[in-house]
Design a protein around this motif. Structure first.
Motif, mmCIF file in Angstrom:
data_model
loop_
_atom_site.group_PDB
_atom_site.id
_atom_site.type_symbol
_atom_site.label_atom_id
_atom_site.label_comp_id
_atom_site.label_asym_id
_atom_site.label_seq_id
_atom_site.Cartn_x
_atom_site.Cartn_y
_atom_site.Cartn_z
ATOM 1 N N ASP A 153 8.947 10.366 27.221
ATOM 2 C CA ASP A 153 8.640 8.989 27.616
ATOM 3 C C ASP A 153 9.860 8.135 27.934
ATOM 4 O O ASP A 153 9.776 6.912 27.914
ATOM 5 C CB ASP A 153 7.839 8.320 26.489
ATOM 6 N N TYR A 167 12.039 8.176 30.904
ATOM 7 C CA TYR A 167 12.148 7.698 32.286
ATOM 8 C C TYR A 167 10.824 7.887 33.017
ATOM 9 O O TYR A 167 10.228 8.963 32.955
ATOM 10 C CB TYR A 167 13.232 8.466 33.041
ATOM 11 N N ALA A 168 10.400 6.870 33.721
ATOM 12 C CA ALA A 168 9.143 6.949 34.474
ATOM 13 C C ALA A 168 9.204 7.985 35.595
ATOM 14 O O ALA A 168 8.184 8.552 35.978
ATOM 15 C CB ALA A 168 8.790 5.579 35.049
ATOM 16 N N ASP A 169 10.400 8.255 36.112
ATOM 17 C CA ASP A 169 10.535 9.195 37.226
ATOM 18 C C ASP A 169 10.912 10.605 36.791
ATOM 19 O O ASP A 169 11.290 11.436 37.616
ATOM 20 C CB ASP A 169 11.554 8.661 38.242
ATOM 21 N N SER A 170 10.823 10.893 35.482
ATOM 22 C CA SER A 170 11.163 12.222 34.967
ATOM 23 C C SER A 170 10.135 12.652 33.922
ATOM 24 O O SER A 170 9.679 11.834 33.120
ATOM 25 C CB SER A 170 12.550 12.211 34.313
#
Length: 137
Positions: A119, A121-124
């Motif tokens: 939780d 990074y939103a892009d990972s």
């Protein structure tokens, strides 16, 4: 084929020939971990993947009885103890603590421990670390 036992064999063939691989996958714990300010306010999900090469003489499972192998509860207990209630700065040190603890068991010849925070990074999908160790024969 994606075999962790064969991956261990690249380090030492005896790990594949004389051991049984026991695995715990995506064991989830709420952990107080992280160096960033936003990580210090509440626990985060942390996933643990653990692979153990257990010598067959200790995990032969000659009979269909838990006494003839290594119980997975041991791995979960090691993780719970390592996590504790304190705040951890780094995944690296927590991962190392779990690895050291599982290797203290005489039955365990080699181990792999990976931790991942899903939780951050939103892009990972996740961020994580991994360690492998082999005890001398």
């Amino acid at each position: 084929m994606n075999s962790m036992l064969l991956a261990f064999a690249t380090l030492d063939a005896r790990l594949a020939l004389e051991c049984r691989l026991l695995s715990l996958r995506r064991h989830e714990r709420a952990v107080r971990i992280g160096v960033h300010e936003f990580e210090r306010h509440k626990p985060q999900r942390l996933w643990f993947d653990v692979d153990l090469c257990v010598r067959l003489q200790h995990a032969g499972a000659a009979r269909d009885d838990i006494a003839h192998t290594l119980d997975y509860d041991f791995v979960r207990e090691v993780i719970a103890q390592a996590v504790g209630r304190q705040h951890h700065e780094l995944q690296e040190t927590l991962c190392d603590a779990v690895l050291a603890a599982v290797l203290r068991r005489p039955e365990v010849q080699a181990a792999r421990v990976a931790t991942r925070k899903p939780d951050v990074y939103a892009d990972s999908a996740s961020v994580g670390v991994e360690r492998v160790a082999v005890k001398p024969w």
